[in-house]
Design an enzyme around this catalytic site. Structure first.
Site: not given
Length: 630
Positions: A133, A273, A366, A387
């Protein structure tokens, strides 16, 4: 009744029948005309401008809410109009929003924000932070803003700017380096910015956590002339890929000391991902063919074992046995990545499937179970993720199909009516009941709003530095703008920074300009490109290159840094005599192919032939996996 009478009777009935059918036929023609006209027109340019302006207002509603009620804390609590520290307590949302301010052309806010950060931000604090992050949000935000603020070509240069953001980025990255001191080269998941890695720190990290650092660390190496950042990030990717299965799949979590996979579920979503994403984007930005080779192999395996057209499932990384028939919202980046790879057709089908989930609930949960076709228990939230909007933008950019503007309009409406709250935009804790939660992630301003604005701006007639600026841009996984400048992306550079692996070209610096130069206009990016570019090198090796050597290399010249082609003056009297001996130094910026021919039938890999026939089997018992917050 004679034969003539019977014939006249048949003709009469035929005329009556035709008379009755005529209105029906006319109505079908009219319906087809109006339906075709509606679908063909889509969002008009004027409506696109109005939608773009609505997205701009959306950004400022949330940004002003943060600045008024949460700054300098990390993130906004939009329902209660307060703030909270979620990462390091250093104005996270402001850092994450810097290049969005620049993209919107807000010079005043961008300048004041950069100046405040330069004067007040410090990283010598006793905070334990996520490597993943902190890299994508903070390091990427600082680097992107530095590149914009320091360059006249962006139109947002700050005259008084003194590279403070770059110094902060370098300081932050050095504080994260202790996390890479592992036997595998894969970093720990967290590090203390003051004391390094805690002795009790978990040795388990996600594949995305270890494989999503190459862009930010690589650009930092090129800007600071220090290869250490790029080297550790690349070693992490090599450490993960070296432990792939025999069928070229990677798992979700790994022990950074032993190299053993602790979660062997392979997929394109949660915890994996952006590993795929950064393989391709690192090649596009840096021209490093090692990343391209790994991406090709990883992508082929994903399309072979994970693709159940149009969905993607999770399988065991070793046996490819189905583990989890689940669409999770992080998978929605994949069609956008396929656009960058030139594999348009499966991207179109998969986006349509993913968007059908959004239309069903107003948001993407989710988790959506493909066996029961319902929201997965315990995964009902929508934390304002970008996304699906990101993939919508890339598909519209590649195809100019108006359906993607319609999709963008629907998603904007959902956010406005379902997520907008007093001081910003709220998480949706349950997509079935649209229940709001008092939290707004910084990536809402860094990505979600940015991609929506870019989508409608592109339709309205683009006027921003991404579409009309001097560089092609690679978007980080946090949506930060990383330009393919000569300093960062020279294809045939003699040497990109001190101490790098440099091409030994025996001091011969001649390169060859491309046959046709690309511009960065919106028009040029829609032209057909070589759809097979991923199957070969994006450039040919110079005959002068004899191999790679490691050593101290000269830094870039002024001309190389800024992409200036230099031609030495010629004496007319000696031109004929010396023309055969004269050499001209030319500098070429990295030609980054972002959009392939949408009509091309060539793809990197076709789905396995059995996938079209195999139904999605029922899920095994499994609790939702732990995940990165992105």
């Amino acid at each position: 009744m004679d034969i003539y009478t019977r014939q006249r009777e048949r003709e009469r009935k035929k005329q009556e029948s035709e008379a009755m059918e005529a209105p029906k036929l006319l109505m079908l023609i009219l319906c087809a005309f109006f339906i075709g006209k509606t679908l063909g027109d889509g969002v008009t340019p004027q409506e696109a401008k109005e939608l773009r302006d609505e997205v701009r207002e959306m950004f400022y509603h949330a940004f002003n809410g943060y600045m008024d009620h949460a700054f300098p804390r990390d993130e906004l609590r939009p329902l209660s109009c307060g703030g909270e520290d979620t990462l390091g307590g250093y104005a996270l949302t402001l850092i994450d929003s810097l290049d969005t301010l620049a993209l919107l052309g807000d010079r005043e806010r961008f300048t004041s924000s950069v100046e405040w950060i330069g004067k007040n931000l410090r990283f010598d604090i006793n905070k334990t932070v996520s490597i993943f992050e902190t890299t994508i949000r903070v390091l990427g935000g600082l680097i992107s803003a530095h590149l914009i603020a320091s360059d006249y070509n962006t139109g947002m240069r700050i005259p008084t700017y003194d590279d403070k953001l770059l110094h902060l980025a370098e300081d932050l990255a050095r504080r994260m380096l202790p996390a890479f001191d592992t036997p595998t080269g894969i970093p720990f998941g967290s590090v203390n910015l003051l004391h390094g890695v805690d002795e009790n720190e978990s040795k388990i990290t996600s594949t995305a956590g270890g494989g999503t650092l190459t862009l930010e660390f690589g650009v930092l190496s090129r800007l600071t002339n220090d290869p250490i950042f790029e080297q550790v990030a690349k070693n992490a990717v090599r450490g993960l890929w070296a432990r792939r299965s025999k069928i070229n799949l990677v798992g979700a979590h790994i022990d950074v000391f032993s190299g053993d996979w602790t979660q062997k579920d392979a997929g394109i979503g949660t915890s994996i991902d952006s590993f795929y994403e950064y393989l391709l984007k690192a090649y596009l930005l840096f021209g490093d063919e090692e990343y391209l080779f790994i991406f090709q192999e990883a992508y082929k395996a994903a399309m072979h074992y994970l693709f159940n057209d149009p969905w993607y499932v999770e399988v065991n990384m070793n046996s490819a046995a189905l583990v989890w028939p689940l669409f999770n919202s992080l998978q929605a980046f994949w069609p956008g990545l396929q656009v960058l790879a030139g594999d348009i057709e499966p991207a179109i089908r998969t986006h349509a499937a993913f968007f059908s989930v959004w239309r069903r609930y107003g948001f993407t949960p989710e988790g959506f179970n493909l066996a029961t076709l319902s929201v997965q228990q315990g995964q009902k939230s929508y934390p304002l993720r970008p996304e699906l909007i990101e993939s919508t933008y890339w598909l519209y950019k590649a195809t100019r199909d108006p359906r993607y503007l319609d999709a963008g309009r629907d998603m904007l409406a959902s956010l406005q009516y379902g997520a907008r709250c007093t001081c910003g935009y709220c998480h949706i804790s349950d997509v079935e009941f649209h229940k709001q939660e008092d939290h707004m992630e910084s990536f809402f301003l860094a990505e979600t709003v940015k991609y929506l604005w870019l989508l409608f701006d592109l339709a309205a007639g683009p006027d921003n530095l991404v579409e009309n600026g001097p560089y092609k841009y690679i978007f980080s996984t946090e949506g930060h703008l990383l330009p393919a400048t000569p300093q960062i992306s020279l294809v045939r550079e003699h040497c990109s920074y001190f101490g790098a692996y440099c091409r030994n070209i025996k001091l011969i610096l001649k390169t060859h300009a491309p046959e046709s130069a690309e511009t960065n206009s919106s028009h040029s990016q829609t032209q057909p490109a070589d759809s097979s570019f991923l199957s070969r090198s994006n450039y040919q090796s110079s005959p002068f290159i004899t191999g790679l050597i490691k050593g101290l290399c000269p830094g870039l010249t002024h001309e190389q840094r800024f992409g200036i082609s230099f031609m030495a003056p010629v004496d007319p009297s000696s031109e004929d005599e010396n023309s055969s001996q004269r050499e001209t130094a030319e500098v070429q910026s990295h030609s980054v192919v972002l959009i392939s021919d949408p009509n091309s039938e060539i793809s990197l890999s076709s789905p396995h032939s059995d996938h079209d026939n195999d139904p999605v089997r029922a899920p095994q018992e499994k609790s939702p996996s732990s995940k990165e917050s992105r």
